[in-house]
Scaffold this motif. Structure first.
Motif, PDB file in Angstrom:
ATOM      1  N   MET A   1       0.834  -1.192   0.000  1.00 13.09           N
ATOM      2  CA  MET A   1       0.000   0.000   0.000  1.00 13.09           C
ATOM      3  C   MET A   1       0.876   1.252   0.000  1.00 13.09           C
ATOM      4  SD  MET A   1      -2.970   1.328   0.035  1.00 13.09           S
ATOM      5  CE  MET A   1      -3.577   2.967   0.317  1.00 13.09           C
ATOM      6  N   SER A   2       0.534   2.178  -0.842  1.00 10.83           N
ATOM      7  CA  SER A   2       1.327   3.393  -0.990  1.00 10.83           C
ATOM      8  C   SER A   2       0.562   4.593  -0.429  1.00 10.83           C
ATOM      9  CB  SER A   2       1.622   3.619  -2.476  1.00 10.83           C
ATOM     10  OG  SER A   2       2.467   4.718  -2.650  1.00 10.83           O
ATOM     11  N   TYR A   3       1.302   5.522   0.174  1.00 11.95           N
ATOM     12  CA  TYR A   3       0.677   6.673   0.817  1.00 11.95           C
ATOM     13  C   TYR A   3       1.238   7.983   0.279  1.00 11.95           C
ATOM     14  CZ  TYR A   3      -0.953   3.089   3.983  1.00 11.95           C
ATOM     15  OH  TYR A   3      -1.533   1.962   4.485  1.00 11.95           O
ATOM     16  N   SER A   4       0.369   8.973   0.262  1.00 15.04           N
ATOM     17  CA  SER A   4       0.694  10.318  -0.190  1.00 15.04           C
ATOM     18  C   SER A   4       0.216  11.296   0.884  1.00 15.04           C
ATOM     19  CB  SER A   4      -0.023  10.575  -1.528  1.00 15.04           C
ATOM     20  OG  SER A   4       0.181  11.888  -1.997  1.00 15.04           O
ATOM     21  N   ILE A   5       0.424  12.583   0.661  1.00 16.01           N
ATOM     22  CA  ILE A   5      -0.108  13.605   1.556  1.00 16.01           C
ATOM     23  C   ILE A   5      -0.726  14.723   0.730  1.00 16.01           C
ATOM     24  CG2 ILE A   5       2.180  14.687   1.762  1.00 16.01           C
ATOM     25  CD1 ILE A   5       1.249  15.683   4.569  1.00 16.01           C
ATOM     26  N   GLN A   6      -1.936  15.099   1.086  1.00 13.69           N
ATOM     27  CA  GLN A   6      -2.606  16.239   0.460  1.00 13.69           C
ATOM     28  C   GLN A   6      -1.924  17.517   0.961  1.00 13.69           C
ATOM     29  OE1 GLN A   6      -4.240  19.064  -1.143  1.00 13.69           O
ATOM     30  NE2 GLN A   6      -5.274  17.200  -1.843  1.00 13.69           N
ATOM     31  N   LEU A   7      -1.399  18.292   0.028  1.00 11.55           N
ATOM     32  CA  LEU A   7      -0.610  19.459   0.403  1.00 11.55           C
ATOM     33  C   LEU A   7      -1.437  20.568   1.057  1.00 11.55           C
ATOM     34  CD1 LEU A   7       1.968  19.766  -2.519  1.00 11.55           C
ATOM     35  CD2 LEU A   7       2.307  18.845  -0.209  1.00 11.55           C
ATOM     36  N   TYR A   8      -2.749  20.503   0.959  1.00  8.53           N
ATOM     37  CA  TYR A   8      -3.596  21.444   1.705  1.00  8.53           C
ATOM     38  C   TYR A   8      -3.307  21.347   3.198  1.00  8.53           C
ATOM     39  CZ  TYR A   8      -7.849  23.847   3.285  1.00  8.53           C
ATOM     40  OH  TYR A   8      -8.730  24.711   3.880  1.00  8.53           O
ATOM     41  N   THR A   9      -2.883  20.166   3.633  1.00  7.15           N
ATOM     42  CA  THR A   9      -2.531  19.931   5.037  1.00  7.15           C
ATOM     43  C   THR A   9      -1.479  20.927   5.519  1.00  7.15           C
ATOM     44  OG1 THR A   9      -3.011  17.579   4.780  1.00  7.15           O
ATOM     45  CG2 THR A   9      -1.610  18.199   6.644  1.00  7.15           C
ATOM     46  N   VAL A  10      -0.539  21.248   4.657  1.00 10.16           N
ATOM     47  CA  VAL A  10       0.574  22.139   5.032  1.00 10.16           C
ATOM     48  C   VAL A  10       0.522  23.443   4.227  1.00 10.16           C
ATOM     49  CG1 VAL A  10       2.127  20.335   5.876  1.00 10.16           C
ATOM     50  CG2 VAL A  10       2.084  20.863   3.424  1.00 10.16           C
ATOM     51  N   ARG A  11      -0.679  23.897   3.942  1.00 11.45           N
ATOM     52  CA  ARG A  11      -0.850  25.077   3.099  1.00 11.45           C
ATOM     53  C   ARG A  11      -0.190  26.330   3.688  1.00 11.45           C
ATOM     54  NH1 ARG A  11      -5.168  23.490   5.768  1.00 11.45           N
ATOM     55  NH2 ARG A  11      -6.525  24.933   6.913  1.00 11.45           N
ATOM     56  N   ARG A  12      -0.279  26.506   4.987  1.00 10.76           N
ATOM     57  CA  ARG A  12       0.333  27.688   5.601  1.00 10.76           C
ATOM     58  C   ARG A  12       1.856  27.636   5.476  1.00 10.76           C
ATOM     59  NH1 ARG A  12      -3.730  25.754   8.866  1.00 10.76           N
ATOM     60  NH2 ARG A  12      -5.559  27.112   9.060  1.00 10.76           N
ATOM     61  N   GLU A  13       2.416  26.456   5.666  1.00 15.03           N
ATOM     62  CA  GLU A  13       3.862  26.274   5.553  1.00 15.03           C
ATOM     63  C   GLU A  13       4.327  26.463   4.112  1.00 15.03           C
ATOM     64  OE1 GLU A  13       2.365  24.867   9.228  1.00 15.03           O
ATOM     65  OE2 GLU A  13       1.755  24.309   7.194  1.00 15.03           O
ATOM     66  N   LEU A  14       3.519  25.992   3.149  1.00 17.33           N
ATOM     67  CA  LEU A  14       3.862  26.156   1.738  1.00 17.33           C
ATOM     68  C   LEU A  14       3.921  27.626   1.353  1.00 17.33           C
ATOM     69  CD1 LEU A  14       1.716  23.366   0.059  1.00 17.33           C
ATOM     70  CD2 LEU A  14       4.209  23.475   0.077  1.00 17.33           C
ATOM     71  N   GLN A  15       2.989  28.417   1.882  1.00 17.70           N
ATOM     72  CA  GLN A  15       2.967  29.841   1.552  1.00 17.70           C
ATOM     73  C   GLN A  15       4.221  30.549   2.059  1.00 17.70           C
ATOM     74  OE1 GLN A  15      -0.758  31.177   3.189  1.00 17.70           O
ATOM     75  NE2 GLN A  15      -1.979  30.179   1.593  1.00 17.70           N
ATOM     76  N   LYS A  16       4.772  30.069   3.154  1.00 14.88           N
ATOM     77  CA  LYS A  16       5.978  30.672   3.722  1.00 14.88           C
ATOM     78  C   LYS A  16       7.246  30.182   3.029  1.00 14.88           C
ATOM     79  CE  LYS A  16       3.856  30.873   8.329  1.00 14.88           C
ATOM     80  NZ  LYS A  16       3.877  30.284   9.695  1.00 14.88           N
ATOM     81  N   ASP A  17       7.264  28.873   2.699  1.00 14.40           N
ATOM     82  CA  ASP A  17       8.504  28.278   2.172  1.00 14.40           C
ATOM     83  C   ASP A  17       8.150  26.985   1.438  1.00 14.40           C
ATOM     84  OD1 ASP A  17      11.001  27.255   1.638  1.00 14.40           O
ATOM     85  OD2 ASP A  17      11.601  27.013   3.727  1.00 14.40           O
ATOM     86  N   LEU A  18       7.834  27.104   0.165  1.00 15.55           N
ATOM     87  CA  LEU A  18       7.429  25.923  -0.600  1.00 15.55           C
ATOM     88  C   LEU A  18       8.560  24.900  -0.733  1.00 15.55           C
ATOM     89  CD1 LEU A  18       5.137  25.819  -3.696  1.00 15.55           C
ATOM     90  CD2 LEU A  18       7.269  24.524  -3.694  1.00 15.55           C
ATOM     91  N   PRO A  19       9.753  25.300  -1.168  1.00 13.23           N
ATOM     92  CA  PRO A  19      10.827  24.289  -1.291  1.00 13.23           C
ATOM     93  C   PRO A  19      11.151  23.619   0.037  1.00 13.23           C
ATOM     94  CG  PRO A  19      11.423  26.295  -2.452  1.00 13.23           C
ATOM     95  CD  PRO A  19      10.211  26.618  -1.643  1.00 13.23           C
ATOM     96  N   GLY A  20      11.226  24.415   1.101  1.00  7.89           N
ATOM     97  CA  GLY A  20      11.559  23.855   2.408  1.00  7.89           C
ATOM     98  C   GLY A  20      10.498  22.918   2.942  1.00  7.89           C
ATOM     99  N   THR A  21       9.238  23.242   2.668  1.00 11.98           N
ATOM    100  CA  THR A  21       8.143  22.382   3.128  1.00 11.98           C
ATOM    101  C   THR A  21       8.166  21.043   2.410  1.00 11.98           C
ATOM    102  OG1 THR A  21       6.756  24.288   3.688  1.00 11.98           O
ATOM    103  CG2 THR A  21       5.630  22.195   3.323  1.00 11.98           C
ATOM    104  N   LEU A  22       8.367  21.058   1.096  1.00 16.20           N
ATOM    105  CA  LEU A  22       8.424  19.792   0.357  1.00 16.20           C
ATOM    106  C   LEU A  22       9.632  18.966   0.792  1.00 16.20           C
ATOM    107  CD1 LEU A  22       7.302  20.619  -3.289  1.00 16.20           C
ATOM    108  CD2 LEU A  22       5.936  19.866  -1.343  1.00 16.20           C
ATOM    109  N   GLN A  23      10.747  19.638   1.053  1.00 23.80           N
ATOM    110  CA  GLN A  23      11.926  18.907   1.526  1.00 23.80           C
ATOM    111  C   GLN A  23      11.654  18.264   2.873  1.00 23.80           C
ATOM    112  OE1 GLN A  23      15.078  18.433  -0.148  1.00 23.80           O
ATOM    113  NE2 GLN A  23      14.925  16.829   1.431  1.00 23.80           N
ATOM    114  N   ARG A  24      10.960  18.975   3.740  1.00 19.84           N
ATOM    115  CA  ARG A  24      10.663  18.420   5.057  1.00 19.84           C
ATOM    116  C   ARG A  24       9.744  17.199   4.945  1.00 19.84           C
ATOM    117  NH1 ARG A  24       9.246  21.850  10.545  1.00 19.84           N
ATOM    118  NH2 ARG A  24       9.390  20.081  11.974  1.00 19.84           N
TER     119      ARG A  24
END
Length: 246
Positions: A1-24
């Motif tokens: 079974m494979s899992y993903s994450i809906q990026l809406y979950t970290v929407r506030r973090e993405l607005q501040k730092d998209l590359p850093g959030t994806l790296q995290r």
């Protein structure tokens, strides 16, 4: 079974730092993400996904209310194979005619998407399950009107808020369901009460096992009263470790 994450979950973090959030997220162990409303951020997402090694099998975009060609072009560039309509308002789920209109519009979007090599899906909230049409939930009636190849992403939490047993609903919907949103909590419209998977009232493993044609489980929090990265890490760990054996 494979899992993903809906990026809406970290929407506030993405607005501040998209590359850093994806790296995290990648550092936490995610290899897949589900972007939302991704046309405006497609270039930044593409660059950071390439850097982190993340892929996006699915993504949310308002295909029924925005420029479909722009959405599908952006999806192609991001490698998104399934574009999911994130939801149609509650007042459009009260009559057979309105539901048929929505199904027809989604079927038409699927025809256009096919020209881009993209599949179309629909994601539910609570109201599609609260409304009853022709002796069944509006979501089930809607599913019967969809063209072959149009899929569902069932949000098990909102299905429960809508009064349904999510595992039983998934069994009834059958092969149409290719994705599920995995979230947990007290089964309430109060989103800040949501919890990491396995810590609330949703029978997570029953839900996963009921989705017989599942391609991907997508972790999501609408909100969280705490450190969101800690919460998603705990959800992923719970899912990767599997059910506790008696």
């Amino acid at each position: 079974m494979s899992y993903s994450i809906q990026l809406y979950t970290v929407r506030r973090e993405l607005q501040k730092d998209l590359p850093g959030t994806l790296q995290r997220l990648a550092d936490l162990g995610f290899s897949k993400v589900e972007p939302y409303d991704f046309v405006a951020t497609a270039d930044a997402l593409r660059s950071s996904m390439a850097t982190t090694g993340l892929t996006a099998p699915s993504g949310h975009a308002p295909v029924l209310s925005a420029d479909q060609d722009k959405i599908f072009d952006a999806a192609q560039r991001l490698g998104i194979g399934t574009v999911i309509e994130p939801g149609v308002p509650a007042d459009r789920w009260q009559s057979e005619r309105d539901i048929l209109d929505t199904a027809e519009a989604l079927n038409a979007a699927a025809l256009k998407a096919a020209g881009y090599g993209i599949r179309i899906g629909y994601h539910n909230h609570a109201w599609e399950l609260q409304s009853k049409v022709a002796g069944r939930t509006a979501l089930e009636y809607f599913a019967e009107q969809l063209a072959l190849g149009v899929v569902l992403e069932v949000d098990a939490y909102w299905a429960a808020v809508g009064g349904q047993n999510p595992a039983e609903l998934l069994i009834r919907l059958g092969d149409r369901v290719k994705f599920i949103h995995i979230k947990d909590g007290p089964i309430s419209t109060g989103t800040f009460g949501q919890q990491p998977a396995g810590q609330g009232s949703i029978p997570v493993w029953d839900v996963i096992n009921a989705a017989q044609s599942l391609e991907l489980g997508v972790i999501e929090f609408d909100d969280y009263d705490g450190d969101i990265f800690d919460a998603v890490a705990r959800s992923l760990s719970f899912l990767q470790n599997g059910p506790v054996k008696a």
